[in-house]
Write an enzyme that holds these catalytic residues in place. Structure first.
Site, mmCIF file in Angstrom:
data_model
loop_
_atom_site.group_PDB
_atom_site.id
_atom_site.type_symbol
_atom_site.label_atom_id
_atom_site.label_comp_id
_atom_site.label_asym_id
_atom_site.label_seq_id
_atom_site.Cartn_x
_atom_site.Cartn_y
_atom_site.Cartn_z
ATOM 1 C CD GLU A 44 -2.740 -0.709 0.125
ATOM 2 O OE1 GLU A 44 -2.870 0.662 -0.680
ATOM 3 O OE2 GLU A 44 -3.932 -2.248 -0.451
ATOM 4 C CG LEU A 87 8.351 3.896 -5.798
ATOM 5 C CD1 LEU A 87 8.263 3.096 -7.049
ATOM 6 C CD2 LEU A 87 8.379 2.930 -4.649
ATOM 7 N N GLY A 88 10.374 7.792 -6.023
ATOM 8 C CA GLY A 88 10.109 9.523 -5.627
ATOM 9 C C GLY A 88 8.852 9.152 -4.181
ATOM 10 C CE1 TYR A 89 4.127 13.091 -4.448
ATOM 11 C CE2 TYR A 89 5.079 11.010 -6.440
ATOM 12 C CZ TYR A 89 4.143 12.338 -5.463
ATOM 13 O OH TYR A 89 3.467 12.864 -6.415
ATOM 14 C CE1 TYR A 127 -6.132 2.469 0.051
ATOM 15 C CE2 TYR A 127 -4.228 2.622 0.221
ATOM 16 C CZ TYR A 127 -5.267 1.749 -0.525
ATOM 17 O OH TYR A 127 -5.454 0.912 -0.987
ATOM 18 C CG ASP A 145 -8.347 4.377 -3.710
ATOM 19 O OD1 ASP A 145 -8.913 4.156 -4.713
ATOM 20 O OD2 ASP A 145 -7.438 3.263 -4.647
ATOM 21 C CB CYS A 199 -15.290 3.035 -13.324
ATOM 22 S SG CYS A 199 -15.758 5.023 -13.496
ATOM 23 C CB CYS A 206 -19.989 4.266 -19.997
ATOM 24 S SG CYS A 206 -18.956 5.353 -19.397
ATOM 25 C CB CYS A 209 -20.269 -0.298 -17.817
ATOM 26 S SG CYS A 209 -19.439 -0.496 -15.929
ATOM 27 C CB CYS A 215 -23.549 4.291 -13.896
ATOM 28 S SG CYS A 215 -22.115 5.533 -13.807
#
Ligand code: SF4
Length: 363
Positions: A44, A87-89, A127, A145, A199, A206, A209, A215
């Site tokens: 995660e 991977l950054g961050y 999350y 999320d 989606c 659509c 779907c 929807c």
């Protein structure tokens, strides 16, 4: 809101439809075949702001290098950052390490099972806590999320601005209202996968779907308008001049400290300026170290501008590669230290620094 409570997909239909879709279409991802909270947590954190294809090799690298939360807790921070490189961050990696230590020291190496307890761990927000509590321990809690926001907004016609202050409350209520009585883990996986694969933001399918009939966005022609997001990310322009100082095959590098991008990673002597000025005498103004350095060095290379884009910043960087006269005794500022090429290779570095080194130094 009314349309939520009267929507035909309430009373488990939504969950049943989306779960059926998931069971037929899901990707086989390694973290879906485990209930080990450590592996679920790792996946995660790695997948935040990262595509599955990019995150997957990192997941395998981490599981291999640190098979247990104890192994991760005992690792050196440089080792963790080095593995995370690209991977950054990077605050995610530092928090990952801190959280592992916390689990080992405060929880005897065992992840807490409850959503409310998981939230107390550093770097674990609502999350991630919901994902671990649901996937590893089966707690009936809804994950929220970006994919879930989008699916719920479109299917139920929820028009609350997802960048606004009420969004979390409104969408949490909506997400909870469609949780099934049992197996919320599969339901949660299903809605996230449906958002990621079917989606999607720009090209939802659509036409084919499972939810097309019910929807709201599809029925009212609002698919491309939902979810509503009014706040745009402000991007700051920054101008970096990096001085790669080389003497006798060694390079002067420093660990980045302070709360800024790439904290904990290694880079070179940096002059950050307000404008895009690439003039050595301007850069050396009021900097005695840099003036001395320039006087006693050869300019080995002056790079073109590298543009590095982060979520909130656009960094334009020029690298000045200076080779210092072998006989000159250079007094480095306190934060810089000499490293040979192998050591430079081993240090954790930002993608920006690494790209330059790969192109010109490790050629
Ligand atoms: S009909 Fe379109 S907008 Fe609605 S859930 Fe399906 S893919 Fe998404």
């Amino acid at each position: 809101m009314n349309k939520q409570t009267t929507h035909p997909l309430k009373n488990d239909f939504f969950s049943k439809k989306i779960t059926n879709w998931y069971l037929q279409n899901k990707r086989d991802l390694p973290w879906r075949n485990t209930q080990n909270p450590y592996y679920i947590w790792l996946s995660e954190i790695i997948l935040q702001q990262t595509r599955v294809a990019q995150g997957m090799p990192y997941y395998y690298k981490f599981v291999e290098a640190f098979p247990t939360v104890q192994d991760l807790a005992n690792a050196d921070e440089n080792e963790v950052l080095r593995l995370w490189q690209g991977l950054g961050y990077y605050s995610r990696a530092r928090n990952l390490h801190k959280t592992a230590k916390m689990v080992v020291e405060d929880y005897n190496g065992v992840f807490p099972e409850k959503y409310s307890e998981l939230l107390k761990l550093k770097g674990i927000g609502t999350y991630t806590a919901a994902a671990i509590a649901s996937f590893a321990f089966g707690e009936k809690v809804a994950v929220l999320d970006g994919n879930v926001y989008r699916v719920l907004s479109r299917v139920f016609g929820e028009t609350t601005d997802i960048s606004g202050k009420d969004a979390k409350k409104v969408f949490t209520q909506l997400a909870e209202s469609v949780l099934p009585a049992s197996d919320s883990a599969t339901h949660n996986q299903a809605i996230m996968e449906f958002g990621a694969m079917h989606c999607t933001p720009a090209s939802p399918d659509c036409m084919f779907c499972t939810l097309a009939m019910e929807c709201v966005a599809n029925a009212t022609g609002q698919v491309s308008l939902l979810p509503i997001k009014t706040k745009k990310v402000k991007v700051k322009e920054r101008f970096f001049n990096y001085f790669i100082i080389e003497q006798n095959g060694n390079f002067a590098m420093r660990k980045r400290l302070g709360r800024d991008v790439w904290e904990g990673m290694y880079d070179f002597y940096l002059k950050e300026i307000e404008e895009n000025i690439q003039d050595l005498s301007y850069l050396a103004m009021e900097d005695t170290f840099l003036s001395e350095l320039i006087k006693n060095s050869l300019i080995k290379r002056e790079s073109s501008i590298y543009i590095h884009i982060l979520t909130h910043q656009r960094i334009q960087t020029k690298f000045w590669h200076l080779e210092v006269d072998n006989h000159f005794l250079l007094h480095l500022p306190q934060e810089l230290e000499w490293y040979n090429l192998n050591e430079v290779d081993d240090l954790p570095k930002s993608t920006l620094v690494n790209n330059y080194l790969k192109e010109y130094v490790f050629e």
